[in-house]
Design a protein around this motif. Structure first.
Motif, PDB file in Angstrom:
ATOM      1  N   UNK A 149     -18.251   7.441 -46.979  1.00  0.00           N
ATOM      2  CA  UNK A 149     -19.624   7.465 -46.464  1.00  0.00           C
ATOM      3  C   UNK A 149     -19.938   8.799 -45.806  1.00  0.00           C
ATOM      4  N   UNK A 150     -19.026   9.309 -44.991  1.00  0.00           N
ATOM      5  CA  UNK A 150     -19.237  10.596 -44.319  1.00  0.00           C
ATOM      6  C   UNK A 150     -19.347  11.730 -45.335  1.00  0.00           C
ATOM      7  N   UNK A 151     -18.494  11.688 -46.368  1.00  0.00           N
ATOM      8  CA  UNK A 151     -18.556  12.723 -47.403  1.00  0.00           C
ATOM      9  C   UNK A 151     -19.908  12.702 -48.112  1.00  0.00           C
ATOM     10  N   UNK A 152     -20.426  11.509 -48.396  1.00  0.00           N
ATOM     11  CA  UNK A 152     -21.730  11.396 -49.053  1.00  0.00           C
ATOM     12  C   UNK A 152     -22.838  11.950 -48.169  1.00  0.00           C
ATOM     13  N   UNK A 153     -22.804  11.622 -46.878  1.00  0.00           N
ATOM     14  CA  UNK A 153     -23.839  12.118 -45.964  1.00  0.00           C
ATOM     15  C   UNK A 153     -23.804  13.644 -45.867  1.00  0.00           C
ATOM     16  N   UNK A 154     -22.609  14.219 -45.814  1.00  0.00           N
ATOM     17  CA  UNK A 154     -22.505  15.682 -45.747  1.00  0.00           C
ATOM     18  C   UNK A 154     -22.997  16.329 -47.036  1.00  0.00           C
ATOM     19  N   UNK A 155     -22.733  15.682 -48.177  1.00  0.00           N
ATOM     20  CA  UNK A 155     -23.204  16.243 -49.447  1.00  0.00           C
ATOM     21  C   UNK A 155     -24.725  16.241 -49.540  1.00  0.00           C
ATOM     22  N   UNK A 156     -25.382  15.323 -48.824  1.00  0.00           N
ATOM     23  CA  UNK A 156     -26.844  15.231 -48.862  1.00  0.00           C
ATOM     24  C   UNK A 156     -27.524  16.331 -48.044  1.00  0.00           C
ATOM     25  N   UNK A 157     -26.766  17.081 -47.249  1.00  0.00           N
ATOM     26  CA  UNK A 157     -27.374  18.145 -46.447  1.00  0.00           C
ATOM     27  C   UNK A 157     -27.906  19.289 -47.300  1.00  0.00           C
ATOM     28  N   UNK A 158     -27.539  19.331 -48.583  1.00  0.00           N
ATOM     29  CA  UNK A 158     -28.039  20.388 -49.467  1.00  0.00           C
ATOM     30  C   UNK A 158     -29.327  19.993 -50.185  1.00  0.00           C
ATOM     31  N   UNK A 159     -29.894  18.833 -49.850  1.00  0.00           N
ATOM     32  CA  UNK A 159     -31.139  18.397 -50.497  1.00  0.00           C
ATOM     33  C   UNK A 159     -32.255  19.407 -50.256  1.00  0.00           C
ATOM     34  N   UNK A 160     -33.098  19.577 -51.278  1.00  0.00           N
ATOM     35  CA  UNK A 160     -34.262  20.443 -51.162  1.00  0.00           C
ATOM     36  C   UNK A 160     -35.511  19.719 -51.626  1.00  0.00           C
ATOM     37  N   UNK A 161     -36.611  20.424 -51.642  1.00  0.00           N
ATOM     38  CA  UNK A 161     -37.876  19.813 -52.051  1.00  0.00           C
ATOM     39  C   UNK A 161     -37.823  19.340 -53.495  1.00  0.00           C
ATOM     40  N   UNK A 162     -37.203  20.124 -54.363  1.00  0.00           N
ATOM     41  CA  UNK A 162     -37.204  19.784 -55.780  1.00  0.00           C
ATOM     42  C   UNK A 162     -35.885  19.244 -56.296  1.00  0.00           C
ATOM     43  N   UNK A 163     -35.033  18.707 -55.416  1.00  0.00           N
ATOM     44  CA  UNK A 163     -33.749  18.161 -55.866  1.00  0.00           C
ATOM     45  C   UNK A 163     -33.973  17.049 -56.883  1.00  0.00           C
ATOM     46  N   UNK A 164     -33.247  17.119 -57.994  1.00  0.00           N
ATOM     47  CA  UNK A 164     -33.471  16.186 -59.106  1.00  0.00           C
ATOM     48  C   UNK A 164     -32.903  14.802 -58.802  1.00  0.00           C
ATOM     49  N   UNK A 165     -33.348  13.829 -59.590  1.00  0.00           N
ATOM     50  CA  UNK A 165     -32.856  12.458 -59.464  1.00  0.00           C
ATOM     51  C   UNK A 165     -31.349  12.403 -59.682  1.00  0.00           C
ATOM     52  N   UNK A 221     -21.238  10.545 -36.638  1.00  0.00           N
ATOM     53  CA  UNK A 221     -21.078   9.181 -36.125  1.00  0.00           C
ATOM     54  C   UNK A 221     -20.134   8.363 -37.000  1.00  0.00           C
ATOM     55  N   UNK A 222     -20.256   8.510 -38.309  1.00  0.00           N
ATOM     56  CA  UNK A 222     -19.391   7.768 -39.220  1.00  0.00           C
ATOM     57  C   UNK A 222     -17.939   8.228 -39.076  1.00  0.00           C
ATOM     58  N   UNK A 223     -17.726   9.518 -38.902  1.00  0.00           N
ATOM     59  CA  UNK A 223     -16.366  10.022 -38.688  1.00  0.00           C
ATOM     60  C   UNK A 223     -15.798   9.507 -37.361  1.00  0.00           C
ATOM     61  N   UNK A 224     -16.644   9.388 -36.345  1.00  0.00           N
ATOM     62  CA  UNK A 224     -16.209   8.801 -35.081  1.00  0.00           C
ATOM     63  C   UNK A 224     -15.802   7.345 -35.286  1.00  0.00           C
ATOM     64  N   UNK A 225     -16.565   6.615 -36.096  1.00  0.00           N
ATOM     65  CA  UNK A 225     -16.206   5.223 -36.405  1.00  0.00           C
ATOM     66  C   UNK A 225     -14.871   5.156 -37.139  1.00  0.00           C
TER      67      UNK A 225
END
Length: 493
Positions: free
Chosen positions: A326-342, A473-477
């Motif tokens: 879960x933490x890895x997925x959340x960190x990967x989402x930090x690169x989202x932009x306006x035009x990020x594809x589906x 927070x997830x890493x703390x959990x």
């Protein structure tokens, strides 16, 4: 019946989350008011879930189960007729009160019907799958309805389900009570409700305005005093609704902390993700639903084998692995932009769902199995209470972070986009007062495109901050799970 009950309880969570941009546009709600739409539902769940468990033990779980269904239906009916934000809050609060009655009752029904802990794990796995199925169904229902009708009609779906469950329970569901004498714990209930409500109110209003405001400081002080009073009441009470000796079990303590911390990050994440799809990517509800639904669908895929592996793989390993995914997925989402594809978003949300599904079943089963059978109902209610407390604070904390970061970043992004003068001052003042969604009501003329680009850039800054906080927070959990569950395994050995 337990699976149907928890499905009714959790269906509004993602149904409403996906619909937040539509609700904001229709009711001209600020970000703080939008936070209260979700928290009006989650707050009663967190504040009254323990008392609902005691009511079930004393007056019969079937009655409390049916009362919860009635409240869920009544809340949906009120929200269906809402014409303003305050009526919507009322409907959400009624539905949350019903869900507070359903969650501990459904798990207590399973514990009563299946006393063998090894066999019970399989049924708790089915219960967790039903919970995740509700989260998966919500976006699909909202997407289908909002593509053809007003947002109010999203509240139609729970009504027939609640009526069906009520009628079936009346005919088929046997009643049960706790075998030992219990009494209602009014001091504990009152102090718990005051503490939770005051803390969440303080966080939401502080994020919308200033944490130095006397009203906010007063609310936070009342919340802190409520926590102290609750602990004191539970230590002295003859029949506490949360027996503090439960925390002598490392397994219960670990799952309580994991539930609170994880849901603070994840429910808050769903809140800001819906704003990202609606305000940054300018997606309609069906398109946003098609993305958000990937999370609970992947959680179901992971949750089914997690229930079967519960007695073959250590809960510590399963919970920690799920939290790290879960933490890895959340960190990967930090690169989202306006035009990020589906496609680019899809694999990250799928990874997030797989992590959630790996955690949910062992977390619930460990909380129930780590205490004596006579306390199983209280343990399940306590675990759910901590989960909902985290869920109540999530939109409040992350919504405040998103708004404050976006407001601070907006002037710079407007200047970069070439928006100056009165337009720039008006946009900044509007966002500061009503949140990012309030800009849609401004007459921007030819500068609209540049203003919306700047607004999207500032929201992305806020989103990235929220994702980093959620991942932390997830890493703390995960750290809590590794440390405390290891102690629980040693004590059992």
């Amino acid at each position: 019946m337990a699976c149907l009950g928890v499905f009714v309880a959790y269906l509004p969570v993602t149904t409403v989350a996906v619909s937040l941009p539509a609700i904001q546009r229709a009711l001209h709600a600020s970000t703080a008011q939008l936070s209260w739409v979700q928290d009006a539902f989650v707050l009663p769940m967190a504040a009254f879930i323990l008392t609902a468990g005691v009511f079930g033990d004393v007056h019969g779980r079937k009655r409390v189960f049916q009362a919860g269904l009635v409240c869920c239906a009544a809340g949906a009916a009120v929200a269906l007729c809402a014409r303003d934000i305050h009526t919507l809050w009322t409907g959400q609060a009624l539905a949350g009160l019903g869900s507070a009655a359903l969650l501990p009752t459904t798990l207590a029904l399973i514990s009563h019907a299946v006393p063998d802990p090894r066999e019970r794990g399989r049924f708790i796995g089915l219960w967790a799958t039903a919970l995740l199925a509700a989260l998966a169904t919500g976006p699909l229902v909202a997407g289908l309805i909002l593509d053809h009708a007003s947002w109010r009609w999203i509240y139609l779906a729970p009504l027939p389900l609640a009526v069906l469950a009520f009628a079936t329970a009346a005919r088929l569901l046997p009643d049960s009570r706790a075998p030992h004498g219990r009494r209602l714990d009014w001091p504990g209930q009152i102090t718990a409700a005051v503490a939770v409500t005051a803390l969440v109110y303080g966080v939401i209003e502080g994020g919308a305005g200033s944490f130095g405001d006397a009203r906010v400081l007063g609310a936070l002080a009342v919340g802190a005093a409520g926590v102290v009073a609750f602990v004191s009441a539970e230590r002295r009470g003859a029949s506490p609704m949360l027996d503090l000796t439960l925390f002598r079990s490392a397994g219960f303590t670990a799952t309580a902390l994991v539930a609170a911390i994880t849901f603070l990050g994840l429910i808050g994440f769903f809140f800001v993700l819906s704003l990202y799809f609606g305000l940054v990517q300018q997606l309609g509800t069906p398109a946003a639903a098609g993305r958000i639904v990937l999370v609970p669908l992947a959680a179901i895929v992971a949750g089914v084998p997690a229930g079967r592996l519960l007695h073959r793989v250590s809960p510590r390993v399963m919970i920690t692995t799920g939290l790290l995914l879960t933490a890895a997925a959340l960190l990967s989402l930090t690169t989202l932009g306006t035009g990020t594809s589906y496609a680019s978003i899809a694999w990250r949300l799928t990874l997030l769902g797989l992590g959630m599904g790996t955690v949910t079943t062992p977390m619930t089963a460990t909380a129930v199995a780590s205490v004596p059978h006579r306390l199983a109902g209280m343990a399940s209610a306590g675990n759910n209470a901590f989960r909902q407390l985290g869920g109540a604070l999530g939109p409040a904390v992350l919504g405040a972070l998103l708004t404050s970061r976006a407001v601070r970043a907006l002037p710079g992004h407007l200047a970069d986009a070439g928006v100056t003068g009165d337009t720039r001052r008006t946009v900044v003042a509007t966002v500061d007062a009503g949140g990012p969604g309030a800009v849609s009501g401004l007459p921007l003329g030819a500068e609209a495109g540049r203003v919306y680009d700047a607004l999207a850039a500032s929201l992305l800054d806020g989103l990235r901050l929220c994702l980093l906080v959620s991942a932390g927070l997830v890493l703390l959990a995960a750290l809590c799970a590794v440390t405390l569950l290891r102690g629980g395994e040693r004590s059992r050995g």
